[in-house]
Structure formats: C-alpha cells, structure tokens
Design a protein around this motif. Structure first.
Motif, PDB file in Angstrom:
ATOM      1  N   GLU A 128       0.830  -1.206   0.000  1.00  0.00           N
ATOM      2  CA  GLU A 128       0.000   0.000   0.000  1.00  0.00           C
ATOM      3  C   GLU A 128       0.869   1.262   0.000  1.00  0.00           C
ATOM      4  O   GLU A 128       0.643   2.191  -0.789  1.00  0.00           O
ATOM      5  CB  GLU A 128      -0.911  -0.021   1.232  1.00  0.00           C
ATOM      6  N   ALA A 129       1.855   1.301   0.874  1.00  0.00           N
ATOM      7  CA  ALA A 129       2.716   2.488   0.951  1.00  0.00           C
ATOM      8  C   ALA A 129       3.453   2.697  -0.367  1.00  0.00           C
ATOM      9  O   ALA A 129       3.581   3.831  -0.854  1.00  0.00           O
ATOM     10  CB  ALA A 129       3.710   2.346   2.104  1.00  0.00           C
ATOM     11  N   ASN A 155       1.050   3.911  -3.090  1.00  0.00           N
ATOM     12  CA  ASN A 155       0.654   5.301  -2.828  1.00  0.00           C
ATOM     13  C   ASN A 155       1.808   6.268  -3.053  1.00  0.00           C
ATOM     14  O   ASN A 155       1.593   7.418  -3.442  1.00  0.00           O
ATOM     15  CB  ASN A 155       0.081   5.444  -1.417  1.00  0.00           C
ATOM     16  N   LEU A 156       3.040   5.810  -2.801  1.00  0.00           N
ATOM     17  CA  LEU A 156       4.186   6.674  -3.108  1.00  0.00           C
ATOM     18  C   LEU A 156       4.258   6.941  -4.606  1.00  0.00           C
ATOM     19  O   LEU A 156       4.554   8.063  -5.041  1.00  0.00           O
ATOM     20  CB  LEU A 156       5.487   6.046  -2.608  1.00  0.00           C
ATOM     21  N   SER A 192       1.880   9.607  -5.328  1.00  0.00           N
ATOM     22  CA  SER A 192       2.416  10.912  -4.907  1.00  0.00           C
ATOM     23  C   SER A 192       3.388  11.458  -5.949  1.00  0.00           C
ATOM     24  O   SER A 192       3.396  12.662  -6.224  1.00  0.00           O
ATOM     25  CB  SER A 192       3.128  10.790  -3.553  1.00  0.00           C
ATOM     26  N   ARG A 230      -4.788   5.519  -6.139  1.00  0.00           N
ATOM     27  CA  ARG A 230      -4.423   5.346  -4.734  1.00  0.00           C
ATOM     28  C   ARG A 230      -4.992   4.023  -4.253  1.00  0.00           C
ATOM     29  O   ARG A 230      -5.957   3.508  -4.814  1.00  0.00           O
ATOM     30  CB  ARG A 230      -5.014   6.476  -3.885  1.00  0.00           C
ATOM     31  N   GLU A 280      -6.088  -0.324   2.252  1.00  0.00           N
ATOM     32  CA  GLU A 280      -6.366  -1.697   2.662  1.00  0.00           C
ATOM     33  C   GLU A 280      -7.747  -1.797   3.290  1.00  0.00           C
ATOM     34  O   GLU A 280      -8.393  -2.829   3.202  1.00  0.00           O
ATOM     35  CB  GLU A 280      -5.285  -2.152   3.647  1.00  0.00           C
ATOM     36  N   ILE A 338      10.936  -0.076   0.132  1.00  0.00           N
ATOM     37  CA  ILE A 338       9.680  -0.216   0.886  1.00  0.00           C
ATOM     38  C   ILE A 338       9.239  -1.673   0.884  1.00  0.00           C
ATOM     39  O   ILE A 338       8.793  -2.194   1.901  1.00  0.00           O
ATOM     40  CB  ILE A 338       8.559   0.675   0.287  1.00  0.00           C
TER      41      ILE A 338
END
Lengths: 507, 507
Positions: free
Chosen positions: B120-121, B124-125, B128, B146, B149, B225
């Motif tokens: 997820e991170a 989403n990065l 961004s 985007r 969870e 990540i």
C-alpha cells in the motif's frame, strides 16, 4: 523463572517485546527483579530548517556506545523513522550515521515490522466508519483525518464521494505519525487503555454535537489491527549496544517522543536510558517534560544533552540566542544539562573556540566530537562530568501537572518557559478565540473540560516565536487555532509559523 | 551445506522465507537437492454471493492434513487474507475453520507481517510522484489509483487538491490487494523484475501520451519499501502441516492467486503443493490456468478439486449448471478433477443423494465431508482415487500462450472455455471498442502491443455471464471496458456485472 525472554520474539533481524505484558507482569510481581534506570534526555538546538538534523540520533548512539564501554548498562529509546518521508526524499533515514549507527538501517528506516502501516490502517478504518456514519445520517461532519505514511501535498485537502449524488465530502489527510491514534499508542500503557481512548476519539459531529467512535463501531477491529504494532522493537548499534525503537510522532505537530512503555521497559532492564525527543528543545524536549512527564507519568530526566552543530550555534547571529536559552532552561529545571557539539568534517580545529564560548556562557564543560566519524570513541574521555552528575541524582523529581488550569494560561506558561516570550507578548490571531471556544464546547458536550487536556504546541520545528530574529524584547508568539483530541487527551494549539496540515510536498 | 534454513527467518510466530534468494540459489546450483512437487489446484463452484465462501481454505487445510497423515509430504500455498475487509466486517477471516484451521488466525487474518501495508505504501508513493509530476507539468492526467487496505465506498471517487487553486484533481482509490503493484509482486521472480515492472507502470498521460514511472522517480524507493514484503510467510495448520501464505490479489478484479515464487518455493520443498485460487473456477482457477500457467510460466496443475456446498450445487435450479460445467471443463483440459462437497452441520444424511447425483453427471467419485467439524479426518478414507490420479500424472503439460493473439479473440476464447458462452454471444457494450482502442493506442505509444498483454477478466465473483439464470443458449457476456497495466503486463477487461471500482462499502 519468568523473565524478559518470555516476552521477547524474533522478528526478522530485530526482536519485538511485549512491553504491555512485561510491565504488567512486573506490576503484579513486585518482588520480580528489575532495574530502575534513569532517563537521560537527548535534545537539540532548534534546527535551521526542518530537514536538517543536528545529529541527535548519532549522538544518542555514540553516547550509549561510550557509556557501555565504561561498563555502564546504557541503552537508548528512539522513535521509528518515518519511512514515507525517507522514501519520498524529504529527509534521510533516522538511524544514526557513520560509526554511530544502528545495524540494518534498511529495516529501521524502511517500515520496521509494519507498525506504522498498522496504525495507518486502523486510523483509516476509523475514518471509513465515520464516512459510513455520514451515509447512515449519524454524522454530518467528519473531523477525524485520513492518514498516509507517504507524503503528498495534494492530499492536504481532499473530497471523497467526489462528483457523487451525496455531494463532495471534504476531508483532510495527514501523515500517519502525526495522527491521534499514534498519540494514543505512544501514551497508553495497555491495549485496554488504547481501546478506551480510541472509543473516546471524536469521529465528527451531527448538528454540532460530537459523536465518538465508541458510538459508531467496535474496538476489537482496532485492537486486532494494532496486534504486534504495540510491541517495541529491539535492535542494536553497530557496536552491539541495545536500542529500542517504538512510536513515531513528529515533535513539531505532535508529541514527538517514543512510546512511554518502550521507555519504561528499558528502565526496567537497564541503568541508563537515553531518550531521544524530536527536533529542538522547544519541540520534543518540551513535550517530554510538559506532556509525557507532567501529564502522563513519564520519568523526569536525570540529565540532558543538548546537541548542536558548531555552525548552527555560531554562524547565525540573529538566532544564536536559542542554543544557550535551551541549555539554561533545562538547567533551571534542575536537570544537569550538557552542551554537546557534533562536529562536521574539518571542524576539529574549532574545539578550543567552542570550549571558550561555552565557558563564557557559564555552561558545563561541553562535550565535543565528530560522532559520525568517531562514534562512541569520540566521547570516551569526555563523559566523567556527565556520569558524575547522573550518579548524583537520586530519585527524579515529580513535576507538577497543569491539568485544570486554563488552556491559554498553560500555553502562556509554555511560551515563557520554553520560548522565552512573556505572557503579554502571547497574542491571539483573529479567529483563535472562536476556535478555542468551539473546542471547549465540543468537549463540554462530551461532559469533559478542555482544561484537563494536555497542551501540545503545533509549530514549525525551525522557529520558537513569530520571528526568532527579532530583538529579545520584541519577540511574540501568536496563537492561531485549537483542536481537541478527546482520545489522546491532547489539545493541539497551533502557534507561530505552524503548518496548516502536516503533509509535506514530495521532493 | 546451504539449505532452506539459510533463507528462513523467524517473524514472531511465523517464519518468512527469502524465496527470491532460495530460488536463485537453486538455479545457480543445479545439483543442489530439491523436490519437484506437483501442483494441485483447489477451486470452487461459483459462489452465490461474494461474501459467502464455499470452503476452499477449509478444504485445502483438511486435504493437506489428510495427505500428511498418509505419509505424503503435502503443503498448501494460500493468499494473504485481506485484513481491511475482515476489519470492516465485510467478510470473515480466511484461514480455514474448525478442525481445518491455521494456527494463529489473529496474525494471518490481521496483517501478517505488514506485507499488504508495505505494498500500500509503495503504490501510494507512486501516486504521490504522479501528483508531483502534475505540479511539475509532466503529467496532466493521473491514471494510477491510490490504494487503501480498509474499504470505504466513499473513496471510490476522490478529488485531491480539493478547493485549491490548481483545481480539483480527480483520482480513484482501490483496495490494496487489487492494485497493479500487487500483481507485480505476485508475478515477479526477483526484486530486479519488480523494479523493472514498476518502472514500466503507466503513471498517467500528458497530452494523451503515456508517461511511465521510470521517467518520474527512482525504483530504489519502491524496492526498499517492499523489503521483506516479498518474502512468503510460513505458518502451519493446527495439525502441524506447513502452509505458505503470500500475496493477496482478488480473483474477481485481479489475478487472485498466491505469488508464483511462493508456489515454486513450495514445489522445491514438498511433493504435493495445494494452491488455493480465489472465488469460483471461473475466477481464480481460470486465472491460474490462463494467466499464471500460460503466460507467466507457473506449473500446470496435476489435479484439481472443485469445492461446493450441497446447497449451492443443488438448491438453485437456475444456477446448478455451473458446478458440473466447472468440473467437466477442468477434466477436458486433462486435469484429473475431483468434486468435493463441503457439508454443513446436519447435512450428513445427504451423502448418498450427492453421490448419486455425481454419478449421474459422470463425475469421478466425489469426496464429501464436514471439514469444519472433522478436518482432515473427514477425508482420510476418501483419498485413494485422488492419490492414484496424482501419481499417474508424469510431467505437467506445457500449455499454449495466447500472446500475440487479438485481445478480443482471447476474451472470446475465455468466454467459451471458462463461462460456456460462444463467440457470437460475446457482445460489446457501447464504449467498449473506444476503450479498447484507447488502451491499444496508449501502450502502442510506449512501443508495446496490447495483444502481448495477458487478459485478466474483471467481473462479479458471483456470476459467469450477463445472466446465469438464462437458458444455456441465451447466455451472453458483455465486454465493457479495458485498462492496460503496462507494468504487470496485464490487460484488465471488465465484463458482465463487474464492479466499477473494487472498493466495497463498509458494513
């Protein structure tokens, strides 16, 4: 015999400790062996900009390695670095540097064991339940923000159900480490306390009346998600000194300290526990002292080190008042406070001049070294005074609480003590009083008193006042906005050059 | 000697295995010992609704426990349950039930080791960075969604920079398990392959021209990540049989299978590897066969079990054609296919009637039991035929790829083979051809051919055609929309009653 190993599990290359379980065990078994470690606070000069650290983590690591070398059972407790900020390139990692490093920064800096991700999912689930409450007619305004571990300035203001029949519902998104749930994880001492505090969080309002999450959903959802995220991680320095890492709120917009249970766990296992608080002494240290110690029962520090760079301290005449202010303030609180100058490459020849300046300012003998280059070795022959002062402290004093005092009086008290601005130069921005009255009424509708909340200053990490370059008798602190966090028990007060939303632009 | 232990680490109560490292080691050391496990596919009847499972995970666990009891080195590979869905209450956990359970569902169901949070991170990065590209004038349209969870229908359509000067930027949010990055993690065999595929992902467009992430950011951010998220977890059944859990895409809107490396790892360590694919045979099994095996080199199954509930199979006359269709289709592909009826409490007396129906339909002898109540014990004396059939399979056959064939022809082929609808009843919804042409042009602008992408059907998990209750010669499949995922190499084709956005309402 039960011991800490029974509460410890391996998680890849780190260990995780069931701190809630261990501290509960100690409480229920008063004769079980434990240490009574003293807390040492590592704080810093106010940085010139947010992304530029003075080297607190590097200093913390060098310090515990050096103490360990002297036969002292020292450890450190660090906050978890914000992976999102690191990944986005806004800031490097936060696991020390050079010879003063943690092993495996690729784990520490990059999400550790998923703690931040779990807190993000749990807080976002709360928002989803608030949105459902809007659908169900139980809320008309959502007050709890969505969170994202990775930054994007575009997220500061979002609308959900965009273009849909029920209209655009405005929400905001903040960085995960800054959210109320993170504050709750940092300040709570059991999963039950977390559940109770989450239940008290304000989801939003209907017809102006607050609605808490206890009225909207079941807390097992949140506590199940948090699962292992409430367990501090145990890692070590490259020299083998143990280091606990847990909790990651920012000191500019939140409490900026590691979890209280990680510090209490460390105090039960070690003699000296170095706690690193975020940003300058006006940020993380102020919050350790005035929020954690005064209001949440955390240990008052037995000593402090205030880290600076030679350049920060000496090369900005307009702002160089800040460093001695910090050192003297902590000393006046009865905390033996040591200046520590973290040198950059090529600055070794400045040591005599730095020592002379410290002497002129009436400081204790400064500790000076290039800790990136030399690690703990750079401190080995400079710690006698520090160790002597630490040994001289008996039981840490019990600080007074501000609970029940008027919120504005508490802010004025912080401004005077932590920023050097007297009450008559604490000014209100238009709208502040309305914002305060709204927050006061919101919590009054829950049968609570805003004056019982702990004040958390929300401000730029790089400034203490509205203009730090102004003359000392002209500096002001402007109060801008108030937000009540009924779950963590914190009243956030925006002042000076605070960010409107803690969601940095990606770089 | 190097062995699997060198690639295994403890993570709390589960283990994690560096599958990339181990499989690379095996590749470089052809003489290193390994097994050549056969893949058994556990799939199911099309469920009557999405939230109602037929019991695939329960069956899988009972099956491997029973095989183990017979001295066969069997294991299972499961997808990671979606914590967000469980936490929101849309669905229970997915770690079996009763005597056919995994140990510690509180870990498996509730976030495991943070794998989903990391994905997820990372996704989403990427978003961004796409937003930053909009700010920088390098993109005018963001195409990458985007992810979250935890579900909320309010997130299906959002606007970022809402009310800001640059205008409301429309974005959408999908459930984390459904995103392209999850597909990439599921289909990739090394971190280098992940980085390469992420670099090929389309961030958005400027003046209609696609821009990939390789042009916008550095891949180390993403691979850092993902860190340990790419390592399969090893847990076990309550009877001690090993079970691998890794990857969590949904079979209705994505590929719906565990990671390929987790299956390959299991095949190198065990003789029989039971792979559970999501939803009905028209969903996860179709995707294992036609995406994973045909296009990404995954092993063709040596046997299959198709799970149903007696009620699903028998009590809905309009839909009961589906179960025999699934069983017969897999048999026709040369896969020995066993019907398995997972009984509910009070249904034991139906066994003779179920056996008779199976016989009338020309099935292999059905395996029937209450696996929640009895676990593997319920299967012990019913597996002879299955084991004999499995032993009779030599090397699994090599299926043909559809790469290079026209996307629509491939969809027609899927409709005929997996849903029983011939080419002349595959119809286009208005707008489909434009959507296909747009996707074709988008990837052509990257120098790629959409016909080289693997087709992933996006559809309701509860239906195979536009109306499953229609007469056999009247059933149709309507093609609605096309989305090219240039990183995973998948072309998503929405058909029949597909969701517009995989973001369920919270319940």
């Amino acid at each position: 015999m039960t011991n800490i190993d029974d509460f410890t599990s391996q998680y890849g290359i780190v260990k995780k400790i069931d701190a809630f379980g261990y501290l509960d065990y100690l409480k229920k078994n008063p004769d079980a062996p434990r240490k009574h470690g003293k807390v040492v606070l590592v704080t810093a000069d106010t940085p010139l900009k947010a992304s530029r650290g003075e080297g607190k983590t590097t200093t913390t690591i060098a310090l515990i390695d050096a103490l360990r070398h002297h036969g002292i059972d020292a450890t450190a407790v660090l906050r978890q670095p914000s992976m999102g900020i690191t990944a986005a390139g806004s800031k490097g990692g936060a696991s020390g540097g050079g010879k003063a490093s943690l092993t495996h920064p690729e784990i520490i800096d990059w999400g550790l064991c998923g703690e931040m991700g779990a807190i993000e999912a749990a807080q976002n689930l709360l928002v989803s339940f608030a949105e459902k409450a809007v659908d169900d007619g139980k809320l008309d305004t959502v007050l709890v923000p969505r969170v994202s571990e990775v930054p994007s300035r575009s997220l500061r203001s979002i609308a959900v159900d965009y273009g849909k029949n029920k209209g655009n519902v405005a929400e905001k998104t903040v960085l995960t480490p800054t959210c109320e749930l993170m504050q709750i994880v940092v300040l709570s001492r059991s999963m039950d306390e977390i559940a109770e505090r989450v239940g008290k969080m304000i989801a939003g309002t209907i017809d102006g009346e607050p609605v808490t999450f206890a009225e909207l959903t079941d807390m097992w959802r949140i506590t199940n998600i948090l699962g292992d995220a409430v367990k501090p991680a145990l890692t070590e320095t490259v020299n083998g000194t143990p280091v606990y890492v847990h909790g990651g709120p920012f000191a500019n917009v939140s409490v900026g300290i590691p979890t209280l249970v990680s510090v209490e766990l460390a105090c039960a296992l070690h003699d000296v526990v170095v706690v690193e608080a975020g940003y300058g002494a006006d940020a993380g240290a102020q919050k350790w002292l005035d929020i954690a110690s005064r209001e949440y029962g955390a240990q008052w520090p037995s000593a402090a080190l205030v880290v600076t760079r030679a350049t920060t301290w000496r090369d900005d005449p307009d702002r160089q008042w800040r460093y001695p202010f910090h050192v003297n303030r902590l000393e006046k609180l009865g905390i033996p406070t040591f200046p520590l100058v973290n040198l950059w490459e090529g600055e070794d020849d400045q040591i005599p001049a730095l020592q002379e300046t410290a002497s002129e300012l009436g400081f204790r003998t400064p500790i000076i070294g290039n800790l990136f280059r030399d690690g703990g070795d750079g401190l080995l022959d400079q710690l006698d005074g520090f160790v002597t002062a630490l040994n001289a402290v008996d039981a840490p004093s019990q600080p007074a609480s501000h609970k029940g005092e008027d919120v504005v009086d508490t802010v004025r008290w912080i401004a005077k003590n932590a920023y050097g601005v007297p009450a008559d130069r604490v000014v209100f921005k238009p709208g502040f009083e309305e914002s305060l009255a709204d927050a006061r009424e919101l919590v009054a509708n829950l049968g609570r008193d805003l004056n019982d909340f702990a004040v958390c200053a929300v401000k730029s990490p790089a400034t203490m006042t509205d203009d730090d370059t102004a003359a000392a008798d002209e500096r002001t602190v402007t109060l801008k906005k108030v937000e009540a966090r009924a779950g963590s028990g914190i009243v956030q007060v925006n002042l000076t050059t605070s960010l409107t939303t803690p969601m940095p632009k990606i770089v």
